[in-house]
Write an enzyme that holds these catalytic residues in place. Sequence first.
Site, PDB file in Angstrom:
ATOM      1  N   SER A  90       0.784  -1.233   0.000  1.00  0.00           N
ATOM      2  CA  SER A  90       0.000   0.000   0.000  1.00  0.00           C
ATOM      3  C   SER A  90       0.815   1.282   0.000  1.00  0.00           C
ATOM      4  O   SER A  90       0.226   2.370  -0.128  1.00  0.00           O
ATOM      5  CB  SER A  90      -0.958   0.009   1.191  1.00  0.00           C
ATOM      6  OG  SER A  90      -2.021  -0.884   0.952  1.00  0.00           O
ATOM      7  N   TYR A 195     -10.697   2.092   5.497  1.00  0.00           N
ATOM      8  CA  TYR A 195      -9.620   1.814   4.555  1.00  0.00           C
ATOM      9  C   TYR A 195     -10.119   0.863   3.480  1.00  0.00           C
ATOM     10  O   TYR A 195     -10.572  -0.247   3.776  1.00  0.00           O
ATOM     11  CB  TYR A 195      -8.445   1.190   5.303  1.00  0.00           C
ATOM     12  CG  TYR A 195      -7.178   1.089   4.499  1.00  0.00           C
ATOM     13  CD1 TYR A 195      -6.252   2.125   4.507  1.00  0.00           C
ATOM     14  CD2 TYR A 195      -6.894  -0.037   3.740  1.00  0.00           C
ATOM     15  CE1 TYR A 195      -5.078   2.045   3.773  1.00  0.00           C
ATOM     16  CE2 TYR A 195      -5.738  -0.136   3.010  1.00  0.00           C
ATOM     17  CZ  TYR A 195      -4.823   0.900   3.027  1.00  0.00           C
ATOM     18  OH  TYR A 195      -3.668   0.817   2.295  1.00  0.00           O
ATOM     19  N   SER A 196     -10.039   1.290   2.223  1.00  0.00           N
ATOM     20  CA  SER A 196     -10.575   0.482   1.133  1.00  0.00           C
ATOM     21  C   SER A 196      -9.621   0.493  -0.056  1.00  0.00           C
ATOM     22  O   SER A 196      -9.380   1.542  -0.667  1.00  0.00           O
ATOM     23  CB  SER A 196     -11.944   1.014   0.691  1.00  0.00           C
ATOM     24  OG  SER A 196     -12.413   0.301  -0.441  1.00  0.00           O
ATOM     25  N   ASN A 197      -9.095  -0.659  -0.406  1.00  0.00           N
ATOM     26  CA  ASN A 197      -8.249  -0.774  -1.587  1.00  0.00           C
ATOM     27  C   ASN A 197      -9.018  -0.438  -2.863  1.00  0.00           C
ATOM     28  O   ASN A 197      -8.425   0.012  -3.844  1.00  0.00           O
ATOM     29  CB  ASN A 197      -7.672  -2.188  -1.661  1.00  0.00           C
ATOM     30  CG  ASN A 197      -6.661  -2.442  -0.559  1.00  0.00           C
ATOM     31  OD1 ASN A 197      -5.542  -1.965  -0.608  1.00  0.00           O
ATOM     32  ND2 ASN A 197      -7.071  -3.180   0.468  1.00  0.00           N
ATOM     33  N   GLY A 341       2.704  -0.786   4.200  1.00  0.00           N
ATOM     34  CA  GLY A 341       2.438  -1.583   3.010  1.00  0.00           C
ATOM     35  C   GLY A 341       2.434  -3.066   3.314  1.00  0.00           C
ATOM     36  O   GLY A 341       3.355  -3.566   3.965  1.00  0.00           O
TER      37      GLY A 341
END
Length: 383
Positions: A90, A195-197, A341
């Site tokens: 991330s 939190y959203s990818n 990340g």
Amino acid sequence: MAVRTARIGWVGLAAAAALTGVCITPPAVADGGPAHTRTQQAMDAAVRDGVPGVTGQADDGYSVWAGTAGVGNLTTGQPRSVADRYRIGSETKTFVATVLLQMEAEGKLDLDDTVDRWLPGVVQGNGNDGSRITVRQLLDHTSGLFDYVTDPAFLKEHFTGEFLKHRYDTYTPGQLVGIAMRHAPLFAPGAGWNYSNTDYVVAGMIIEKVSGHSYEDEIERRIIGPLGLYATSVPRTDSSMPVLSSRAYSKLSLQPQPTDPVHDVTELNPSEAGSAGAMISDSADLDRFFSALLAGRLLPAAQLKEMKTTVPISGAPFSGYGLGLMKFDLSCGTTVWGHAGDIQGSSSDAVTTADGRHSFAFDFNGDWAGNRWAVVEAEYCPK
């Protein structure tokens, strides 16, 4: 990429490990001295806790320190190298946000543009509405979009033993967003934080729509090239790792146990993460990137201020989330900025002080153990 589980990240996601015969010139580093003793001790402690190996580098503008602990290859016992490249998960998000903010500075888009302004019809169904979500809300995770990584079927295929059958699967950004669209939004746009990818996959698609080039091309043209980040790449669908890298390991369990087997997950198709977490880098390059970013060399002052305008976060090591940027308030009163990340087999962090002068990046080549927060604290709060 990151997923919210106990072991896969704070906020949640063929390599040649043997270097015999390869001429390597590692970066010149200073003697650690007392300033980095605790950092090395924290890295050593992570290995005792079960992490195969750790590599990291700090740069305060006057000297560079690099340290390693443990091994980069459980089969051969070869140690980790200060020159190791690794999947940064991330931390990719900060690169993506930087590109979009550069585009805003150039007048090519506005942070308050809606998703539908650029991608009509992509975010729709099950209560999802791209006409109500802005670019800003994608970048600070206030869109409410379901995180595709937490879809039960995706979790099973990528974070359990099923991964070994799916590690080379290719996904398009549209397919990843489509997984999220099977689910209702978690809240109305702007009404919360999660939190959203998915947010950053959509952000990558907007980069392509605005520029006419892929997000990979734009990162390479705007950031990697100008900063000379020679160890940094956006691998698209290439499952291999560069020669200067260690192996990456995972227990492939959402609730790993001491007796669970350890799997070599070095090779994987990074399209599963896309613009939310596909990049590869090393600690020196990450130091250079975050230092340049916070020092104002990549964004005008107005855009950097936007990036550092945070949504307050509780219950996590970071106290606020800006536009692709985490704010960390340390126990000694120091504040650092950066990103965490996570992707299968790699857990990393890259942070710097508010002026960009003291940067630190490191990586665990295992995703189930070790206290990363303790390593950050040790570097910036050494007494």
